[in-house]
Write an enzyme that holds these catalytic residues in place. Structure first.
Site, PDB file in Angstrom:
ATOM      1  N   LYS A 151      -6.393   2.717  -2.544  1.00 41.14           N
ATOM      2  CA  LYS A 151      -6.126   1.973  -1.314  1.00 41.14           C
ATOM      3  C   LYS A 151      -5.963   2.924  -0.111  1.00 41.14           C
ATOM      4  O   LYS A 151      -6.507   2.697   0.964  1.00 41.14           O
ATOM      5  CB  LYS A 151      -4.860   1.126  -1.500  1.00 41.14           C
ATOM      6  N   SER A 175       0.888  -1.171   0.000  1.00 43.63           N
ATOM      7  CA  SER A 175       0.000   0.000   0.000  1.00 43.63           C
ATOM      8  C   SER A 175       0.923   1.217   0.000  1.00 43.63           C
ATOM      9  O   SER A 175       1.371   1.663   1.054  1.00 43.63           O
ATOM     10  CB  SER A 175      -0.883   0.018   1.247  1.00 43.63           C
ATOM     11  N   LYS A 230       0.382   5.129   8.325  1.00 47.28           N
ATOM     12  CA  LYS A 230       1.064   5.423   7.053  1.00 47.28           C
ATOM     13  C   LYS A 230       0.052   5.630   5.926  1.00 47.28           C
ATOM     14  O   LYS A 230       0.142   6.578   5.144  1.00 47.28           O
ATOM     15  CB  LYS A 230       2.018   4.251   6.778  1.00 47.28           C
TER      16      LYS A 230
HETATM   17  P1  NDP Z   1       4.601  -6.385   7.999  1.00 48.82           P
HETATM   18  O1  NDP Z   1       5.068  -5.262   8.837  1.00 48.82           O
HETATM   19  O2  NDP Z   1       4.012  -7.592   8.635  1.00 48.82           O
HETATM   20  O3  NDP Z   1       5.815  -6.922   7.069  1.00 48.82           O
HETATM   21  C1  NDP Z   1       6.632  -6.018   6.385  1.00 48.82           C
HETATM   22  C2  NDP Z   1       7.547  -6.783   5.440  1.00 48.82           C
HETATM   23  O4  NDP Z   1       8.432  -5.849   4.835  1.00 48.82           O
HETATM   24  C3  NDP Z   1       8.436  -7.808   6.131  1.00 48.82           C
HETATM   25  O5  NDP Z   1       8.713  -8.842   5.237  1.00 48.82           O
HETATM   26  C4  NDP Z   1       9.692  -6.990   6.426  1.00 48.82           C
HETATM   27  O6  NDP Z   1      10.857  -7.790   6.567  1.00 48.82           O
HETATM   28  C5  NDP Z   1       9.786  -6.177   5.176  1.00 48.82           C
HETATM   29  N1  NDP Z   1      10.545  -4.942   5.343  1.00 48.82           N
HETATM   30  C6  NDP Z   1      10.299  -3.936   6.206  1.00 48.82           C
HETATM   31  N2  NDP Z   1      11.177  -2.927   6.012  1.00 48.82           N
HETATM   32  C7  NDP Z   1      12.005  -3.325   5.025  1.00 48.82           C
HETATM   33  C8  NDP Z   1      13.129  -2.745   4.395  1.00 48.82           C
HETATM   34  N3  NDP Z   1      13.583  -1.517   4.734  1.00 48.82           N
HETATM   35  N4  NDP Z   1      13.755  -3.432   3.427  1.00 48.82           N
HETATM   36  C9  NDP Z   1      13.328  -4.656   3.068  1.00 48.82           C
HETATM   37  N5  NDP Z   1      12.269  -5.279   3.625  1.00 48.82           N
HETATM   38  C10 NDP Z   1      11.625  -4.612   4.595  1.00 48.82           C
HETATM   39  O7  NDP Z   1       3.604  -5.755   6.924  1.00 48.82           O
HETATM   40  P2  NDP Z   1       2.335  -6.433   6.214  1.00 48.82           P
HETATM   41  O8  NDP Z   1       2.744  -7.707   5.569  1.00 48.82           O
HETATM   42  O9  NDP Z   1       1.187  -6.413   7.150  1.00 48.82           O
HETATM   43  O10 NDP Z   1       2.037  -5.315   5.108  1.00 48.82           O
HETATM   44  C11 NDP Z   1       2.728  -5.239   3.865  1.00 48.82           C
HETATM   45  C12 NDP Z   1       1.992  -4.208   3.001  1.00 48.82           C
HETATM   46  O11 NDP Z   1       0.655  -4.670   2.777  1.00 48.82           O
HETATM   47  C13 NDP Z   1       1.870  -2.825   3.667  1.00 48.82           C
HETATM   48  O12 NDP Z   1       1.949  -1.822   2.696  1.00 48.82           O
HETATM   49  C14 NDP Z   1       0.472  -2.870   4.296  1.00 48.82           C
HETATM   50  O13 NDP Z   1      -0.054  -1.570   4.467  1.00 48.82           O
HETATM   51  C15 NDP Z   1      -0.275  -3.700   3.258  1.00 48.82           C
HETATM   52  N6  NDP Z   1      -1.470  -4.414   3.740  1.00 48.82           N
HETATM   53  C16 NDP Z   1      -1.453  -5.181   4.891  1.00 48.82           C
HETATM   54  C17 NDP Z   1      -2.602  -5.850   5.313  1.00 48.82           C
HETATM   55  C18 NDP Z   1      -2.647  -6.709   6.550  1.00 48.82           C
HETATM   56  O14 NDP Z   1      -3.745  -7.170   6.906  1.00 48.82           O
HETATM   57  N7  NDP Z   1      -1.523  -6.986   7.239  1.00 48.82           N
HETATM   58  C19 NDP Z   1      -3.867  -5.722   4.561  1.00 48.82           C
HETATM   59  C20 NDP Z   1      -3.753  -4.974   3.332  1.00 48.82           C
HETATM   60  C21 NDP Z   1      -2.609  -4.335   2.967  1.00 48.82           C
HETATM   61  P3  NDP Z   1      11.288  -8.412   7.995  1.00 48.82           P
HETATM   62  O15 NDP Z   1      10.649  -9.769   8.053  1.00 48.82           O
HETATM   63  O16 NDP Z   1      12.764  -8.445   7.926  1.00 48.82           O
HETATM   64  O17 NDP Z   1      10.775  -7.464   9.067  1.00 48.82           O
END
Ligand code: NDP
Length: 297
Positions: free
Chosen positions: A172, A97, A241
């Protein structure tokens, strides 16, 4: 069909699981342990760098917190960035997102490499991802959308092409700001009613049989707050965010948004108070604390 996947977070993981059931997938995650566990569980390939996840892939997905992280992973360090591995003719689909203007910038940067780009954020939560029932809001060209559609069907049920690059991210962000409005409105409504002698359960029964209802009143609060279960599926920091992106977008297109501005401020304060790991629904803990009531029942 070979697929690369970057970002095995709360929602990335179950989406990648569904892709791995259908395609040959290679995964990269910042915390490598999570990618190794995914590979062991699903038989997917483990990629040691973003570049490695993209090499040989027809389609690559990113699912990261926000657009700056996507740009960071694309650039990489010492030649290990995602962009380095993307082959001409391949397609990058960003499930993050993210920020509409950033997605346009990313797409423009990929044109020179003959790599297509779609912004394709999702809605429907982690359970919807596992069940393959997500709504997917896609921004990009007709040609790229047509190519991506069968692959998006691995995890999406309602898949809408909503406009050019950036349109998916715009929709979104604005959609999620509506979730925030409902959360904060219901926090004030239910604590008021509790103090006025109407139990939260009774109040929701009536609201949900009337026209003020929403997904927040019908599902999130009954299932997560009244039960005191407070599961952590979508971090409050991520909703903060999203609302920030919507607010910036409104300013960019010249729409005054005093309601969203206030919700955004309250949401940001709640995110700072409750910390980085709190779930979005936990924002209601702030209302409970302030009113001195518990929304249970
Ligand atoms: P999480 O916080 O659970 O996971 C984030 C992911 O991004 C992890 O794999 C993390 O790696 C990685 N990450 C974070 N920072 C960095 C970086 N600087 N460089 C590389 N990798 C990085 O987020 P979600 O999975 O919940 O969300 C992902 C996206 O989907 C977001 O934009 C969110 O708004 C959107 N979303 C989420 C929903 C939900 O229900 N959770 C629903 C709909 C949309 P690591 O494992 O190392 O921390």
């Amino acid at each position: 069909m070979r697929v690369g996947f970057v970002g095995l977070g709360a929602i990335g993981y179950p989406i990648a699981q569904r892709l791995a059931e259908r395609y040959q997938v290679a995964v990269w995650n910042r915390t490598a342990e999570r990618a190794r566990a995914f590979a062991a569980e699903t038989g997917a390939g483990f990629a040691a760098s973003p570049r490695e996840a993209a090499v040989g892939a027809d389609v690559v997905f990113t699912c990261l917190p926000n657009s700056p992280e996507v740009e960071e992973v694309l650039a990489g360090t010492n030649g290990d960035g995602l962009a380095e591995g993307l082959a001409p003719g391949s397609l990058l689909i960003d499930l993050t997102s993210g920020i509409p203007s950033s997605s346009r910038k990313i797409a423009e940067g990929l044109v020179a490499k003959d790599v297509g780009y779609l912004d394709a954020p999702v809605s429907g939560g982690t359970s919807g991802a596992a069940a393959g029932t997500l709504t997917v809001m896609v921004g990009g060209s007709d040609e790229a959308f047509t190519r991506a559609l069968p692959i998006l069907q691995a995890f999406g049920k309602r898949i809408e092409h909503v406009g050019p690059v950036g349109a998916g991210h715009a929709l979104k962000a604005v959609h999620n700001s509506l979730i925030a409005l409902h959360l904060f409105g219901l926090g004030e409504a239910l604590t008021t009613l509790a103090k006025a002698g109407v139990t939260p359960r009774k109040a929701l029964d009536v609201i949900n049989a009337s026209n003020g209802r929403s997904f927040v009143s019908e599902r999130l609060i009954p299932e997560r707050v009244l039960t005191r279960e407070w599961p952590r599926t979508f971090r409050l920091a991520l909703l903060d965010k999203d609302v920030g992106i919507a607010r910036d977008l409104m300013a960019e297109v010249g729409i005054e948004a005093p309601v969203l501005g206030l919700v955004s401020q309250l949401l940001h304060e709640a995110a700072l108070t409750l910390g980085d790991e709190a779930d979005h629904v936990e924002a209601l803990r702030i209302h409970e604390r302030r009113a001195g009531v518990e929304l249970s029942g």
